[in-house]
Design an enzyme around this catalytic site. Structure first.
Site, PDB file in Angstrom:
ATOM      1  N   LYS A 204       0.757  -1.167  -0.086  1.00 50.11           N
ATOM      2  CA  LYS A 204      -0.027   0.049   0.049  1.00 50.11           C
ATOM      3  C   LYS A 204       0.992   1.080   0.047  1.00 50.11           C
ATOM      4  O   LYS A 204       1.592   1.286   1.017  1.00 50.11           O
ATOM      5  CB  LYS A 204      -0.883  -0.174   1.141  1.00 50.11           C
ATOM      6  CG  LYS A 204      -1.693   1.244   1.239  1.00 50.11           C
ATOM      7  CD  LYS A 204      -2.963   1.020   2.435  1.00 50.11           C
ATOM      8  CE  LYS A 204      -3.471   2.421   2.438  1.00 50.11           C
ATOM      9  NZ  LYS A 204      -4.609   2.318   3.507  1.00 50.11           N
ATOM     10  N   LYS A 256      -2.274  -1.474  -3.708  1.00 51.73           N
ATOM     11  CA  LYS A 256      -3.008  -0.533  -3.753  1.00 51.73           C
ATOM     12  C   LYS A 256      -2.257   0.821  -3.762  1.00 51.73           C
ATOM     13  O   LYS A 256      -1.302   0.730  -3.016  1.00 51.73           O
ATOM     14  CB  LYS A 256      -3.758  -0.443  -2.484  1.00 51.73           C
ATOM     15  CG  LYS A 256      -4.658   0.867  -2.128  1.00 51.73           C
ATOM     16  CD  LYS A 256      -5.421   0.508  -0.856  1.00 51.73           C
ATOM     17  CE  LYS A 256      -6.287   1.819  -0.686  1.00 51.73           C
ATOM     18  NZ  LYS A 256      -6.996   1.918   0.694  1.00 51.73           N
TER      19      LYS A 256
HETATM   20  C1  PBG Z   1      -7.005   3.537   5.180  1.00 49.53           C
HETATM   21  C2  PBG Z   1      -7.387   3.685   3.836  1.00 49.53           C
HETATM   22  C3  PBG Z   1      -7.302   4.441   2.755  1.00 49.53           C
HETATM   23  C4  PBG Z   1      -7.948   3.896   1.702  1.00 49.53           C
HETATM   24  C5  PBG Z   1      -8.782   2.638   1.982  1.00 49.53           C
HETATM   25  N1  PBG Z   1      -8.276   2.591   3.368  1.00 49.53           N
HETATM   26  C6  PBG Z   1      -6.717   5.664   2.383  1.00 49.53           C
HETATM   27  C7  PBG Z   1      -5.534   6.154   3.264  1.00 49.53           C
HETATM   28  O1  PBG Z   1      -4.607   5.278   3.343  1.00 49.53           O
HETATM   29  O2  PBG Z   1      -5.609   7.405   3.531  1.00 49.53           O
HETATM   30  C8  PBG Z   1      -8.213   4.442   0.370  1.00 49.53           C
HETATM   31  C9  PBG Z   1      -9.127   4.225  -0.526  1.00 49.53           C
HETATM   32  C10 PBG Z   1      -9.500   4.981  -1.589  1.00 49.53           C
HETATM   33  O3  PBG Z   1      -8.638   6.038  -1.955  1.00 49.53           O
HETATM   34  O4  PBG Z   1     -10.497   4.686  -2.549  1.00 49.53           O
HETATM   35  N2  PBG Z   1      -7.413   2.889   6.047  1.00 49.53           N
END
Ligand code: PBG
Length: 331
Positions: A204, A256
């Site tokens: 991520k 991601k």
């Molecule tokens: C963090 C989380 C994030 C997303 C899903 N879970 C964002 C972040 O790290 O701020 C992003 C999902 C998206 O942008 O569609 N729990």
């Protein structure tokens, strides 16, 4: 090309032959996205009576508990693979108490959805503190402002147990703390939840494309997540993270965002033998929606091409805000 071929009227090898008719193109298509591979991320907000639009994600809403149930039923009817639940609590605090409270919004929403759809859909939950903390970080913060990895792990373990008690099928640890998958696996197993599976947000990245999501969950974050989310320069490190998660018991590993990291999706797919997921995130959604709203691109083909590219890169499972609509288009 030889001179001989030219004199006989051009190239012998003609890839265009297989593109002649729609039936022929269909016959030789190498990959195909199916609705069963799509997971719909959904937001449920505590205290809402009516669903509320999210301006940066046209077509996506913060659900009330009732409208969430309806969305889940529809997702099951469309043959989607699952739903991923995010909760937005009414109040936040430094330790994210709402995340582990059995009456917290995410936990009651999991129970609602499971009661509604049973096993017709894989019910997944975001296992992270950022929606529940008043500082907006994914973990606990020390007095001097650092995100405390190991103290956070203890809360993730508790959160996993709360989700399992609510009936979730699969938890999605997304906070990028080292060791999070192992700790959650051990906690689940210790409480007799061997059948609850883990979709690990393994690779991520700290991404500018999360912008609309921050609106969607009313994020309180100041600053950034660069001490725990990965640097976008690194692909090999994404593979390392995925391998570590498999070692710790991840059932599915995820990359991601998706589009700016398709090389990482491919490298992870080649490196592990568990299913690979990719998250087609909020900013990727917003870009297509915004361009289509201007009439600059054709919306539906752009959606299908986007999902197709993620699948072609190696994702077996795709989380996408277009899941329900794409399932209709793919029928
Ligand atoms: C963090 C989380 C994030 C997303 C899903 N879970 C964002 C972040 O790290 O701020 C992003 C999902 C998206 O942008 O569609 N729990």
């Amino acid at each position: 090309m030889t001179e001989h071929e030219m004199t006989l009227g051009g190239p012998v090898v003609r890839p265009r032959r297989l593109r002649t008719t729609p039936a022929l193109r269909r016959l030789v298509a190498e990959t195909e996205v199916r609705p069963r591979q799509l997971v719909l991320p959904v937001f449920v907000r505590e205290g809402l009576a009516e669903p509320q639009p999210i301006s940066s994600m046209p077509g996506v809403v913060q659900h009330s508990r009732d409208s969430l149930k309806a969305a889940a039923t529809q997702a099951a009817e469309l043959g989607l693979g699952g739903v991923m639940l995010f909760g937005i609590p009414e109040t936040k605090d430094p330790v994210g108490s709402g995340a582990v409270d059995p009456d917290g919004i995410l936990n009651v929403a999991i129970a609602d959805v499971v009661a509604e759809v049973g096993d017709a859909l894989t019910v997944m939950s975001d296992l992270c503190l950022d929606e529940f903390t008043d500082h907006g970080h994914c973990g606990l913060v020390t007095p001097d402002g650092r995100v405390d990895n190991d103290a956070t792990l203890a809360v993730y373990a508790e959160m996993g147990l709360a989700h399992a008690a609510a009936g979730v099928h699969m938890v999605g640890p997304s906070g990028m703390m080292d060791g999070q998958v192992g700790v959650v696996r051990a906690a689940l197993d210790g409480a007799g939840h061997q059948d609850v599976s883990i979709l690990a947000y393994s690779a991520k990245y700290a991404s500018a494309f999360y912008g609309p999501f921050r609106e969607a969950v009313d994020s309180s974050l100041q600053g950034d997540r660069r001490t725990y989310q990965q640097d976008s320069a690194n692909a090999r490190e994404g593979v390392r993270e995925a391998l570590l998660d498999v070692e710790q018991g991840a059932d599915i590993v995820m990359v991601k965002p998706a589009l700016a990291y398709l090389d990482v999706v491919r490298r992870v797919r080649d490196a592990v033998d568990v299913p690979v997921a990719a998250y087609n995130i909020s900013g990727e959604y917003a870009m297509v929606e915004a361009a289509a709203a201007q009439g600059w691109i054709e919306r539906e083909p752009a959606i299908l091409e986007t999902l197709g590219s993620i699948h072609r890169a190696g994702a077996d499972v795709i989380l996408t805000y277009w899941a329900s609509e794409a399932a209709r288009l793919l029928r």
